[in-house]
Design a protein around this motif. Structure first.
Motif, PDB file in Angstrom:
ATOM      1  N   GLY A   1     -30.154   1.291   8.177  1.00 26.98           N
ATOM      2  CA  GLY A   1     -29.967   0.838   6.968  1.00 26.98           C
ATOM      3  C   GLY A   1     -29.642  -0.963   6.730  1.00 26.98           C
ATOM      4  N   LYS A   2     -30.224  -1.379   5.525  1.00 27.33           N
ATOM      5  CA  LYS A   2     -30.116  -2.634   5.132  1.00 27.33           C
ATOM      6  C   LYS A   2     -28.375  -2.978   4.798  1.00 27.33           C
ATOM      7  CE  LYS A   2     -34.478  -2.905   3.160  1.00 27.33           C
ATOM      8  NZ  LYS A   2     -35.279  -3.111   2.202  1.00 27.33           N
ATOM      9  N   GLY A   3     -28.428  -4.294   4.974  1.00 21.55           N
ATOM     10  CA  GLY A   3     -27.024  -5.004   4.498  1.00 21.55           C
ATOM     11  C   GLY A   3     -25.813  -4.775   4.967  1.00 21.55           C
ATOM     12  N   SER A   4     -24.731  -5.279   4.715  1.00 15.59           N
ATOM     13  CA  SER A   4     -23.539  -5.453   5.322  1.00 15.59           C
ATOM     14  C   SER A   4     -22.490  -4.264   4.945  1.00 15.59           C
ATOM     15  CB  SER A   4     -22.733  -6.898   5.560  1.00 15.59           C
ATOM     16  OG  SER A   4     -23.732  -7.649   5.539  1.00 15.59           O
ATOM     17  N   LEU A   5     -21.339  -4.364   5.623  1.00 13.67           N
ATOM     18  CA  LEU A   5     -20.171  -3.387   5.047  1.00 13.67           C
ATOM     19  C   LEU A   5     -19.366  -4.254   4.539  1.00 13.67           C
ATOM     20  CD1 LEU A   5     -19.757  -1.309   8.098  1.00 13.67           C
ATOM     21  CD2 LEU A   5     -20.767  -0.681   6.077  1.00 13.67           C
ATOM     22  N   TRP A   6     -18.698  -3.662   3.572  1.00 10.01           N
ATOM     23  CA  TRP A   6     -17.761  -4.596   2.669  1.00 10.01           C
ATOM     24  C   TRP A   6     -16.411  -3.832   2.609  1.00 10.01           C
ATOM     25  CZ3 TRP A   6     -18.979  -9.351   0.164  1.00 10.01           C
ATOM     26  CH2 TRP A   6     -20.414  -9.408   0.121  1.00 10.01           C
ATOM     27  N   CYS A   7     -15.475  -4.675   2.775  1.00  5.72           N
ATOM     28  CA  CYS A   7     -13.937  -4.061   2.903  1.00  5.72           C
ATOM     29  C   CYS A   7     -13.155  -5.016   1.998  1.00  5.72           C
ATOM     30  CB  CYS A   7     -13.636  -4.315   4.190  1.00  5.72           C
ATOM     31  SG  CYS A   7     -13.124  -6.110   4.725  1.00  5.72           S
ATOM     32  N   VAL A   8     -11.978  -4.448   1.593  1.00  4.00           N
ATOM     33  CA  VAL A   8     -10.985  -5.204   0.765  1.00  4.00           C
ATOM     34  C   VAL A   8     -10.050  -6.244   1.575  1.00  4.00           C
ATOM     35  CG1 VAL A   8      -9.057  -5.113  -0.719  1.00  4.00           C
ATOM     36  CG2 VAL A   8     -10.914  -3.478  -0.998  1.00  4.00           C
ATOM     37  N   CYS A   9     -10.187  -7.644   1.300  1.00  2.00           N
ATOM     38  CA  CYS A   9      -9.086  -8.245   1.970  1.00  2.00           C
ATOM     39  C   CYS A   9      -7.784  -8.035   1.613  1.00  2.00           C
ATOM     40  CB  CYS A   9      -9.477  -9.857   1.388  1.00  2.00           C
ATOM     41  SG  CYS A   9     -10.943 -10.571   1.728  1.00  2.00           S
ATOM     42  N   PRO A  10      -7.251  -7.772   2.733  1.00  2.00           N
ATOM     43  CA  PRO A  10      -5.662  -7.306   2.751  1.00  2.00           C
ATOM     44  C   PRO A  10      -4.629  -8.009   1.664  1.00  2.00           C
ATOM     45  CG  PRO A  10      -6.529  -7.260   5.050  1.00  2.00           C
ATOM     46  CD  PRO A  10      -7.349  -7.978   4.179  1.00  2.00           C
ATOM     47  N   GLU A  11      -5.190  -9.509   1.700  1.00  5.57           N
ATOM     48  CA  GLU A  11      -4.314 -10.353   0.982  1.00  5.57           C
ATOM     49  C   GLU A  11      -4.468 -10.242  -0.415  1.00  5.57           C
ATOM     50  OE1 GLU A  11      -6.265 -11.284   3.192  1.00  5.57           O
ATOM     51  OE2 GLU A  11      -7.207 -13.083   2.859  1.00  5.57           O
ATOM     52  N   TYR A  12      -5.641  -9.469  -0.933  1.00  4.54           N
ATOM     53  CA  TYR A  12      -5.881  -9.533  -2.381  1.00  4.54           C
ATOM     54  C   TYR A  12      -5.649  -7.968  -2.776  1.00  4.54           C
ATOM     55  CZ  TYR A  12      -8.074 -14.186  -2.257  1.00  4.54           C
ATOM     56  OH  TYR A  12      -8.068 -15.590  -2.379  1.00  4.54           O
ATOM     57  N   ARG A  13      -5.249  -7.244  -1.804  1.00  4.16           N
ATOM     58  CA  ARG A  13      -5.281  -5.627  -2.153  1.00  4.16           C
ATOM     59  C   ARG A  13      -4.038  -5.515  -3.321  1.00  4.16           C
ATOM     60  NH1 ARG A  13      -2.870  -1.089   0.191  1.00  4.16           N
ATOM     61  NH2 ARG A  13      -4.123   0.691  -0.352  1.00  4.16           N
ATOM     62  N   PRO A  14      -2.926  -6.130  -3.102  1.00  2.00           N
ATOM     63  CA  PRO A  14      -1.893  -6.009  -3.997  1.00  2.00           C
ATOM     64  C   PRO A  14      -2.274  -6.203  -5.652  1.00  2.00           C
ATOM     65  CG  PRO A  14      -0.913  -6.952  -2.176  1.00  2.00           C
ATOM     66  CD  PRO A  14      -2.485  -6.931  -2.027  1.00  2.00           C
ATOM     67  N   ALA A  15      -3.105  -7.461  -5.551  1.00  4.04           N
ATOM     68  CA  ALA A  15      -3.567  -7.874  -6.841  1.00  4.04           C
ATOM     69  C   ALA A  15      -4.610  -6.960  -7.317  1.00  4.04           C
ATOM     70  CB  ALA A  15      -4.296  -9.209  -6.692  1.00  4.04           C
ATOM     71  N   LEU A  16      -5.251  -6.552  -6.543  1.00  5.03           N
ATOM     72  CA  LEU A  16      -6.287  -5.345  -6.980  1.00  5.03           C
ATOM     73  C   LEU A  16      -5.586  -4.131  -7.470  1.00  5.03           C
ATOM     74  CD1 LEU A  16      -9.013  -5.762  -4.280  1.00  5.03           C
ATOM     75  CD2 LEU A  16      -9.324  -6.221  -6.663  1.00  5.03           C
ATOM     76  N   LEU A  17      -4.460  -3.751  -6.848  1.00  5.30           N
ATOM     77  CA  LEU A  17      -3.771  -2.604  -7.060  1.00  5.30           C
ATOM     78  C   LEU A  17      -3.092  -2.945  -8.392  1.00  5.30           C
ATOM     79  CD1 LEU A  17      -2.270  -1.730  -3.643  1.00  5.30           C
ATOM     80  CD2 LEU A  17      -3.173  -0.080  -5.438  1.00  5.30           C
ATOM     81  N   GLU A  18      -2.624  -4.029  -8.663  1.00  7.04           N
ATOM     82  CA  GLU A  18      -1.854  -4.395 -10.099  1.00  7.04           C
ATOM     83  C   GLU A  18      -2.856  -4.259 -11.059  1.00  7.04           C
ATOM     84  OE1 GLU A  18       0.359  -8.040  -9.683  1.00  7.04           O
ATOM     85  OE2 GLU A  18       0.894  -7.578 -11.842  1.00  7.04           O
ATOM     86  N   VAL A  19      -4.010  -4.867 -10.842  1.00  6.65           N
ATOM     87  CA  VAL A  19      -4.960  -4.414 -12.190  1.00  6.65           C
ATOM     88  C   VAL A  19      -5.321  -2.987 -12.296  1.00  6.65           C
ATOM     89  CG1 VAL A  19      -7.378  -5.204 -12.454  1.00  6.65           C
ATOM     90  CG2 VAL A  19      -6.140  -6.937 -11.511  1.00  6.65           C
ATOM     91  N   LEU A  20      -5.547  -2.514 -11.223  1.00  2.00           N
ATOM     92  CA  LEU A  20      -5.965  -1.271 -11.463  1.00  2.00           C
ATOM     93  C   LEU A  20      -4.767  -0.597 -12.141  1.00  2.00           C
ATOM     94  CD1 LEU A  20      -8.273   0.556 -10.627  1.00  2.00           C
ATOM     95  CD2 LEU A  20      -7.020   1.305  -8.537  1.00  2.00           C
ATOM     96  N   SER A  21      -3.438  -0.894 -11.864  1.00  2.00           N
ATOM     97  CA  SER A  21      -2.445   0.027 -12.084  1.00  2.00           C
ATOM     98  C   SER A  21      -2.340  -0.498 -13.681  1.00  2.00           C
ATOM     99  CB  SER A  21      -1.157  -0.302 -11.506  1.00  2.00           C
ATOM    100  OG  SER A  21      -0.350  -0.942 -12.232  1.00  2.00           O
ATOM    101  N   LYS A  22      -2.414  -1.337 -14.075  1.00  2.00           N
ATOM    102  CA  LYS A  22      -2.464  -2.074 -15.578  1.00  2.00           C
ATOM    103  C   LYS A  22      -3.504  -1.187 -16.380  1.00  2.00           C
ATOM    104  CE  LYS A  22      -0.111  -6.492 -14.616  1.00  2.00           C
ATOM    105  NZ  LYS A  22      -0.513  -7.871 -15.074  1.00  2.00           N
ATOM    106  N   THR A  23      -4.800  -1.682 -15.930  1.00  2.00           N
ATOM    107  CA  THR A  23      -5.642  -0.837 -16.437  1.00  2.00           C
ATOM    108  C   THR A  23      -5.465   0.606 -16.704  1.00  2.00           C
ATOM    109  OG1 THR A  23      -7.289  -2.287 -15.449  1.00  2.00           O
ATOM    110  CG2 THR A  23      -8.288  -0.115 -16.509  1.00  2.00           C
ATOM    111  N   HIS A  24      -4.769   1.585 -15.611  1.00  2.00           N
ATOM    112  CA  HIS A  24      -4.550   2.886 -15.786  1.00  2.00           C
ATOM    113  C   HIS A  24      -3.475   3.060 -16.760  1.00  2.00           C
ATOM    114  CE1 HIS A  24      -4.943   6.911 -14.014  1.00  2.00           C
ATOM    115  NE2 HIS A  24      -3.305   6.810 -14.455  1.00  2.00           N
ATOM    116  N   ASN A  25      -2.394   2.253 -16.582  1.00  2.00           N
ATOM    117  CA  ASN A  25      -1.450   2.525 -17.711  1.00  2.00           C
ATOM    118  C   ASN A  25      -1.628   2.082 -19.044  1.00  2.00           C
ATOM    119  OD1 ASN A  25       0.324   3.105 -15.512  1.00  2.00           O
ATOM    120  ND2 ASN A  25       1.171   0.947 -15.340  1.00  2.00           N
ATOM    121  N   TYR A  26      -2.620   1.237 -19.153  1.00  2.00           N
ATOM    122  CA  TYR A  26      -2.920   0.870 -20.386  1.00  2.00           C
ATOM    123  C   TYR A  26      -3.731   2.191 -21.216  1.00  2.00           C
ATOM    124  CZ  TYR A  26      -5.401  -1.349 -24.366  1.00  2.00           C
ATOM    125  OH  TYR A  26      -5.728  -1.722 -25.583  1.00  2.00           O
TER     126      TYR A  26
END
Length: 327
Positions: A205-230
């Motif tokens: 198949g085409k394209g690359s694989l994408w992953c989450v940069c570990p250093e940004y994972r906490p930030a993403l989790l926080e955003v997710l948590s805020k969204t979820h809590n809200y």
DNA sequence: TCTAAGATAAACACAC
DNA sequence: TGTGTGTTTATCTTAG
């Protein structure tokens, strides 16, 4: 899929729940032959789910994700209590562990159950639900993040990210194709995601694989948590219809008790393989039949009826229940 | 009101 | 050649 079709979810942990052995309302507690405890929770009038996945889709989700353990059941209102990353189980308090999401609510669209309603009130018309295709409150970054995190190897090609989003958020099944552009735009633009070249030898198949940069994972989790809590705390789930999803889980089927044939061996095997068995969590399953909901617990799980009632009330109650279950 | 973040659309290049 | 993927730019909306 039309929820009126009655087929057993692929991962149903306790088909005996539907085996006809359980009276609907005469007894507050029943134990099925497989050892699962099933509790008639409430006589509730359910509208049919407008967004139930087809068995194929549900199976796809079930088989392709670490969340798969829950997909057929997690939808029940966030009682999906599996730590997403098993490596993080021992680190429950760490922001980087997604288990809080499963204690508070799953990654899938919120799906509050209605309050218990006496039989005498069951004729009260339920409020019409918003269309299941309501746009999810999550940003594209959050959606991508969830998709990648849900993948076995924490990396996905764009195509699979699309697929995960479509499978888990019905809105995107019918949305115009522009959102895919947005996904790609986010992948490229956001520093949170990193592109990995596929192994050429295995590249299909085409394209690359994408992953989450570990250093940004906490930030993403926080955003997710805020969204979820809200969206958990501001949706007035008790008195208002769910803002995002129908009452019936997306990956759950409505199963008439009479229609299921139970294979004891398969279930026993399934139970033995249950990765949650010693994880400190219990897995809960809700089922609905006619006017009743059933909460199915593992046989060695002890919850009194009061706790069970709490479990089904609302998101706040879920938090309380989640705390209880953590003990 | 300003700013940042996010959503959306579009154009373009490249790979399969 | 068509399609999917990846990048970039521009514009608009919304929340803080």
């Amino acid at each position: 899929m039309d929820s009126s079709s009655h087929t057993l979810p692929p991962s149903s942990p306790c088909p005996t729940t539907f085996g006809g052995s359980l009276p609907f309302s005469s007894s507050p507690q029943h134990t099925c032959s497989s050892g699962h405890l099933s509790l008639p929770l409430s006589p509730i009038s359910f509208p049919p789910s407008p967004t139930s996945l087809s068995p194929a889709t549900a199976e796809s989700v079930h088989s392709s994700s670490p969340l798969s353990h829950c997909t057929a059941s997690q939808c029940l209102e966030g009682q999906n209590i599996q730590c997403l990353n098993t490596a993080d189980i021992s680190d429950q308090d760490d922001l980087t562990c997604l288990s809080w999401l499963h204690q508070r609510g799953n990654l899938l669209p919120l799906q509050p159950l209605p309050r218990m309603t006496p039989l005498s009130q069951s004729s009260t018309p339920t409020q019409p639900l918003p269309p299941a295709s309501s746009k999810p409150p999550y940003s594209f970054s959050s959606l991508i993040f969830m998709a990648i995190e849900a993948s076995p190897h924490k990396r996905l090609p764009v195509k699979d990210i699309y697929e995960w989003i479509v499978n888990n958020f019905p809105y995107y099944r019918t949305a115009s194709g522009g959102w895919r552009n947005s996904v790609r735009h986010n992948l490229s633009l956001s520093k949170s995601f990193r592109r990995i070249q596929r192994d050429k030898s295995q590249s299909v198949g085409k394209g690359s694989l994408w992953c989450v940069c570990p250093e940004y994972r906490p930030a993403l989790l926080e955003v997710l948590s805020k969204t979820h809590n809200y969206h958990s705390t501001n949706s007035n789930l008790i008195n208002k219809p769910a803002p995002l999803c129908p009452l019936t889980p997306d990956h759950e089927e409505l199963v008439p008790m009479e229609s299921i044939e139970y294979q004891q061996d398969e279930v026993s095997e399934e139970l033995e393989k249950d990765p949650l068995s010693d994880s400190g969590y219990i897995e809960l399953h809700y089922y609905q039949s006619n006017q009743y909901q059933y909460l199915v617990l593992p046989g060695d799980t002890e919850l009194d009826l009061e706790t069970v009632e709490i479990l089904q009330l609302d998101v706040e109650a879920q938090e309380a229940a989640g705390s209880l279950l953590d003990l």
